[in-house]
Design a protein around this motif. Structure first.
Motif, PDB file in Angstrom:
ATOM      1  N   LYS A  21       1.577   2.616  -6.928  1.00  0.00           N
ATOM      2  CA  LYS A  21       0.940   1.886  -8.038  1.00  0.00           C
ATOM      3  C   LYS A  21      -0.060   2.762  -8.809  1.00  0.00           C
ATOM      4  N   ARG A  41     -12.131 -10.981  -9.154  1.00  0.00           N
ATOM      5  CA  ARG A  41     -11.319 -11.128 -10.370  1.00  0.00           C
ATOM      6  C   ARG A  41     -12.027 -12.043 -11.377  1.00  0.00           C
ATOM      7  N   GLY A  55      -3.836 -10.793  -3.751  1.00  0.00           N
ATOM      8  CA  GLY A  55      -4.750 -11.717  -3.069  1.00  0.00           C
ATOM      9  C   GLY A  55      -3.994 -12.701  -2.202  1.00  0.00           C
ATOM     10  N   PHE A  94     -12.354 -11.512  -2.781  1.00  0.00           N
ATOM     11  CA  PHE A  94     -11.354 -10.841  -3.635  1.00  0.00           C
ATOM     12  C   PHE A  94     -11.161 -11.639  -4.924  1.00  0.00           C
ATOM     13  N   ASP A 110       0.852  -1.182   0.000  1.00  0.00           N
ATOM     14  CA  ASP A 110       0.000   0.000   0.000  1.00  0.00           C
ATOM     15  C   ASP A 110       0.901   1.250   0.000  1.00  0.00           C
ATOM     16  N   ARG A 111       0.563   2.201  -0.850  1.00  0.00           N
ATOM     17  CA  ARG A 111       1.289   3.477  -0.998  1.00  0.00           C
ATOM     18  C   ARG A 111       2.671   3.321  -1.641  1.00  0.00           C
ATOM     19  N   ARG A 133     -14.261  -1.990  -7.047  1.00  0.00           N
ATOM     20  CA  ARG A 133     -15.256  -1.682  -6.005  1.00  0.00           C
ATOM     21  C   ARG A 133     -16.632  -1.347  -6.579  1.00  0.00           C
ATOM     22  N   PHE A 137      -1.548 -10.844   0.710  1.00  0.00           N
ATOM     23  CA  PHE A 137      -2.245 -10.255   1.865  1.00  0.00           C
ATOM     24  C   PHE A 137      -2.922 -11.323   2.716  1.00  0.00           C
ATOM     25  N   ARG A 171      -3.014  -4.057  -9.085  1.00  0.00           N
ATOM     26  CA  ARG A 171      -3.202  -5.222  -8.192  1.00  0.00           C
ATOM     27  C   ARG A 171      -3.950  -6.352  -8.886  1.00  0.00           C
ATOM     28  N   ARG A 217      -8.467  -1.907 -12.020  1.00  0.00           N
ATOM     29  CA  ARG A 217      -7.874  -2.126 -10.699  1.00  0.00           C
ATOM     30  C   ARG A 217      -8.678  -3.154  -9.930  1.00  0.00           C
ATOM     31  N   PHE A 218      -7.963  -3.900  -9.105  1.00  0.00           N
ATOM     32  CA  PHE A 218      -8.611  -4.826  -8.176  1.00  0.00           C
ATOM     33  C   PHE A 218      -8.215  -4.446  -6.758  1.00  0.00           C
ATOM     34  N   TYR A 220      -5.569  -2.706   6.141  1.00  0.00           N
ATOM     35  CA  TYR A 220      -4.248  -3.351   6.120  1.00  0.00           C
ATOM     36  C   TYR A 220      -3.090  -2.369   6.245  1.00  0.00           C
TER      37      TYR A 220
HETATM   38  C1  LIG Z   1      -6.635  -7.097  -4.916  1.00  0.00           C
HETATM   39  C2  LIG Z   1      -6.483  -7.374  -3.453  1.00  0.00           C
HETATM   40  C3  LIG Z   1      -6.186  -6.348  -2.577  1.00  0.00           C
HETATM   41  N1  LIG Z   1      -6.051  -6.607  -1.261  1.00  0.00           N
HETATM   42  C4  LIG Z   1      -5.795  -5.487  -0.338  1.00  0.00           C
HETATM   43  C5  LIG Z   1      -4.597  -4.654  -0.634  1.00  0.00           C
HETATM   44  C6  LIG Z   1      -4.970  -3.279  -0.112  1.00  0.00           C
HETATM   45  O1  LIG Z   1      -4.582  -3.174   1.261  1.00  0.00           O
HETATM   46  C7  LIG Z   1      -6.468  -3.262  -0.163  1.00  0.00           C
HETATM   47  C8  LIG Z   1      -7.074  -2.319  -1.144  1.00  0.00           C
HETATM   48  O2  LIG Z   1      -6.334  -2.217  -2.295  1.00  0.00           O
HETATM   49  P1  LIG Z   1      -6.107  -0.791  -2.984  1.00  0.00           P
HETATM   50  O3  LIG Z   1      -7.411  -0.078  -3.089  1.00  0.00           O
HETATM   51  O4  LIG Z   1      -5.368  -1.062  -4.235  1.00  0.00           O
HETATM   52  O5  LIG Z   1      -5.162  -0.082  -1.940  1.00  0.00           O
HETATM   53  P2  LIG Z   1      -3.896   0.859  -2.148  1.00  0.00           P
HETATM   54  O6  LIG Z   1      -4.287   1.892  -3.180  1.00  0.00           O
HETATM   55  O7  LIG Z   1      -3.681   1.432  -0.786  1.00  0.00           O
HETATM   56  O8  LIG Z   1      -2.744   0.047  -2.589  1.00  0.00           O
HETATM   57  O9  LIG Z   1      -6.898  -4.591  -0.434  1.00  0.00           O
HETATM   58  C9  LIG Z   1      -6.209  -7.901  -0.753  1.00  0.00           C
HETATM   59  O10 LIG Z   1      -6.087  -8.127   0.457  1.00  0.00           O
HETATM   60  N2  LIG Z   1      -6.500  -8.926  -1.609  1.00  0.00           N
HETATM   61  C10 LIG Z   1      -6.639  -8.719  -2.949  1.00  0.00           C
HETATM   62  O11 LIG Z   1      -6.917  -9.670  -3.717  1.00  0.00           O
END
Ligand SMILES: Cc1cn([C@H]2C[C@H](O)[C@@H](COP(=O)(O)OP(=O)(O)O)O2)c(=O)[nH]c1=O
Ligand SMILES: Nc1ncnc2c1ncn2[C@@H]1O[C@H](COP(=O)(O)OP(=O)(O)O)[C@@H](O)[C@H]1O
Length: 265
Positions: free
Chosen positions: A73, A130, A156, A126, A69-70, A99, A159, A151, A95-96, A204
Motif C-alpha cells: 500500500k 478518522r 478498522g 482508530f 500488512d506489507r 500517528r 482488524f 487504510r 494515512r490512517f 498484528y
Molecule cells: C487504520 C487501521 C489500522 N489498523 C492496523 C493495521 C496495521 O496492522 C496497523 C498499522 O497500520 P499501518 O501503519 O498502515 O501498517 P502497514 O504499513 O504495515 O500496513 O494498524 C487497525 O487495526 N485499525 C485501523 O482502523
C-alpha cells in the motif's frame, strides 16, 4: 454547501459508545430495543445533521488503498501521488492511523506493544483518529484536492473483527465518515506478504491473524472496490491502479459526483 456535521467527534463517540457498550441489564433507554433497531437508532444519532448535497459538483476524489500488512500500500500510494501530481491534479497522500495526533500517538504506542488496551477501546481510538480528520477531509475534497488514503474504515472493521468483535459493532462508529469513490484492495496471500521486508515488527504482523483479517475484508467488499493482484511486479500493480484512479479523478473533477456517507443506508 449544506451543513455536514452538527456533532463533535467526542459527542459522536460518547453517543455511539454508550449505545453499543451498555450491558442489557442496565436501565438505559436503548436497552429494550432489538439489535437491528439499536443499529438504526445509532445510525440516526450519528448521521442526523450530516447531510450531503444532492447536486453533483466538481471536487477531488477520495481514493482508498486497503490490504494486509506489507501488501504494498505505502509503495503504491507514493507512486500514485507522483502520477496524479505529474498530471497536474491537486493531490495529497493521507494515512490512517495518523500517528501525528494525540490519539494517533496512543495508537502507535499500542501497535508497537508499548501499551496495552482493551480491544473495544483501541477500535474506538482508530475510529476517533478518522473522525478528527473528517472535516478537513471534506474541505479538501470540496475544494478540488484528490486524497489518496492509505487504510481507512475497512482496516478498522477487518482488524477488529478478526479479534472477535462483532462486525456491526465495529462498523457503527464509522457511520457518517465520508465514503470513498474507489477502494483499491491490494490482494496478496498472508504468506507472501510475510516474506516482504520489515514484517513482524508490529502487533498484528502474524500470518494466522492476517488470514482472519483477509477473510473479514472479503465481507466488506462493495461496488466501490477494485481487487488488484498485489503479488505482481510493482510496475504492473502501479499501472492497474492508475487506470482505475484516473477514471475516478476525471469523473469527480469534471462531471462532479455527490459525496456519500459510509455505511449509512
Ligand atoms: C487504520 C487501521 C489500522 N489498523 C492496523 C493495521 C496495521 O496492522 C496497523 C498499522 O497500520 P499501518 O501503519 O498502515 O501498517 P502497514 O504499513 O504495515 O500496513 O494498524 C487497525 O487495526 N485499525 C485501523 O482502523
Ligand atoms: N509488488 C511488489 N513486489 C515485491 N515487493 C514489493 C511489492 N510492493 C511492495 N513491495 C515491498 O514490500 C515491502 C512492503 O511494502 P509496503 O508498501 O511498505 O507495504 P504496506 O504499506 O502495505 O505495509 C517493501 O519492502 C516494498 O518494497
Amino acid at each position: 454547501m449544506k451543513r455536514i456535521c452538527s456533532f463533535s467527534s467526542v459527542q459522536l463517540f460518547s453517543r455511539s459508545f454508550r449505545a453499543l457498550a451498555v450491558p442489557r441489564s442496565l436501565n438505559y433507554p436503548v436497552q429494550s430495543l432489538k439489535r437491528s433497531s439499536v443499529r438504526m437508532e445509532i445510525g440516526r444519532n450519528l448521521t442526523s445533521g450530516l447531510t450531503t448535497e444532492s447536486i453533483a459538483k466538481p471536487r477531488g476524489a477520495l481514493i482508498v488503498l486497503e490490504g494486509l500488512d506489507r501488501s504494498g500500500k505505502s509503495t503504491q500510494c507514493a507512486k500514485l501521488l507522483a502520477f496524479l501530481k505529474g498530471l497536474g491534479h491537486p493531490t495529497e497522500l493521507w494515512r490512517f492511523p495518523d500517528r501525528e495526533t494525540s490519539v494517533g500517538q496512543m495508537i502507535s504506542a499500542y501497535l508497537s506493544n508499548k501499551s496495552q488496551l482493551d480491544d473495544h477501546t483501541i477500535h474506538l481510538l482508530f475510529s476517533a483518529n478518522r473522525w478528527e480528520k473528517r472535516s478537513l477531509m471534506e474541505e479538501k475534497l470540496r475544494t478540488g484536492t484528490t486524497l489518496i488514503v492509505d487504510r481507512y474504515s475497512y482496516s478498522g472493521v477487518a482488524f477488529s473483527s478478526a479479534k472477535g468483535l462483532s462486525i456491526d459493532w465495529c462498523k457503527a462508529p464509522e457511520i457518517g465518515l465520508l465514503a470513498p469513490d474507489s477502494v483499491l484492495y491490494l490482494d496478496i496471500s498472508p504468506e507472501r506478504a510475510a516474506e516482504r521486508g520489515g514484517y513482524g515488527d508490529e502487533r498484528y504482523e502474524r500470518v494466522e491473524f492476517q488470514k482472519k483479517v483477509a477473510n473479514f475484508y472479503q465481507t466488506l467488499r462493495d461496488s466501490s472496490w477494485k481487487v488488484i493482484d498485489a503479488g505482481e511486479a510493482m510496475e504492473e500493480v502501479e499501472k492497474k491502479i492508475q487506470e482505475v484512479v484516473l477514471d475516478q479523478v476525471k469523473e469527480c473533477s469534471t462531471k462532479g459526483k455527490p459525496l456519500n456517507l459510509l455505511w449509512s443506508s
